[in-house]
Design a protein around this motif. Structure first.
Motif, PDB file in Angstrom:
ATOM      1  N   ALA A   1       0.806  -1.224   0.000  1.00 33.69           N
ATOM      2  CA  ALA A   1       0.000   0.000   0.000  1.00 33.69           C
ATOM      3  C   ALA A   1       0.844   1.281   0.000  1.00 33.69           C
TER       4      ALA A   1
ATOM      5  N   ARG B   1       1.904   1.991  -3.491  1.00 32.48           N
ATOM      6  CA  ARG B   1       0.795   2.458  -4.323  1.00 32.48           C
ATOM      7  C   ARG B   1       0.468   3.918  -4.014  1.00 32.48           C
TER       8      ARG B   1
ATOM      9  N   VAL C   1     -11.618  -5.201  -6.207  1.00 30.09           N
ATOM     10  CA  VAL C   1     -10.805  -5.398  -5.012  1.00 30.09           C
ATOM     11  C   VAL C   1     -10.617  -6.884  -4.766  1.00 30.09           C
TER      12      VAL C   1
ATOM     13  N   GLU D   1     -11.278  -7.197   2.105  1.00 30.29           N
ATOM     14  CA  GLU D   1     -10.358  -6.170   1.611  1.00 30.29           C
ATOM     15  C   GLU D   1      -9.614  -5.559   2.790  1.00 30.29           C
TER      16      GLU D   1
ATOM     17  N   GLU E   1      -5.499  -1.116   1.518  1.00 31.26           N
ATOM     18  CA  GLU E   1      -6.016  -0.925   0.152  1.00 31.26           C
ATOM     19  C   GLU E   1      -7.172   0.061   0.149  1.00 31.26           C
TER      20      GLU E   1
END
Length: 153
Positions: free
Chosen positions: A72, A75, A108, A113, A117
């Motif tokens: 994460a 990202r 997702v 999830e 994210e």
């Protein structure tokens, strides 16, 4: 004496034509120098544009790779890199918006999830929301994965 009287106008005529020829040659040289200067300036502008496009492509490619990471924070760094790119290069802004939208629309991992994210997707949505109107990019305050707010410039 008549020969001497004939020589003066002839000499003046020769000098006059010589001066005219010299002016024409100087103008031609000036025109050639101006064309060379213009050509050099256009080459410089083209090289600068090419270097900028290479830089944008490199940053865009790295950011896209970061968006595909399984971590994460990586990202989030990709989203921030895209935001900086969109802020600095208006002609690429719509492409970057399209990438962010595609990221948010991607399916997702499933019902479980993870929270990281979710945070990345919320950050992407927040960036899109702040920049939803056309015009220059505006600085935003956004929350990263750590929960701290950072200001974008």
């Amino acid at each position: 004496m008549p020969n001497e009287l004939e020589r003066v106008p002839r000499t003046r005529t020769i000098l006059l034509w010589g001066a005219r020829l010299l002016v024409v040659a100087a103008l031609a040289a000036l025109l050639l120098a101006a064309r060379r200067q213009r050509s050099a300036e256009l080459d410089l502008v083209q090289k600068d544009h090419d270097a900028t496009e290479r830089r944008v492509t490199e940053i865009y490619g790295k950011a896209a790779d970061q968006l595909g990471s399984d971590k994460a924070p990586v990202r989030l760094a990709g989203l921030c890199a895209l935001e900086r790119l969109a802020g600095g290069y208006a002609e690429h802004r719509q492409t970057i918006v399209n990438v962010r939208c595609s990221y948010v629309r991607m399916p997702v991992g499933g019902p479980g999830e993870n929270l990281e994210e979710l945070q990345v997707r919320k950050t992407a949505q927040r960036i899109l929301l702040v920049h939803r109107r056309p015009g220059p990019a505006r600085p935003t305050g956004r929350t990263g994965a750590s929960g701290r707010t950072s200001a974008s410039t």
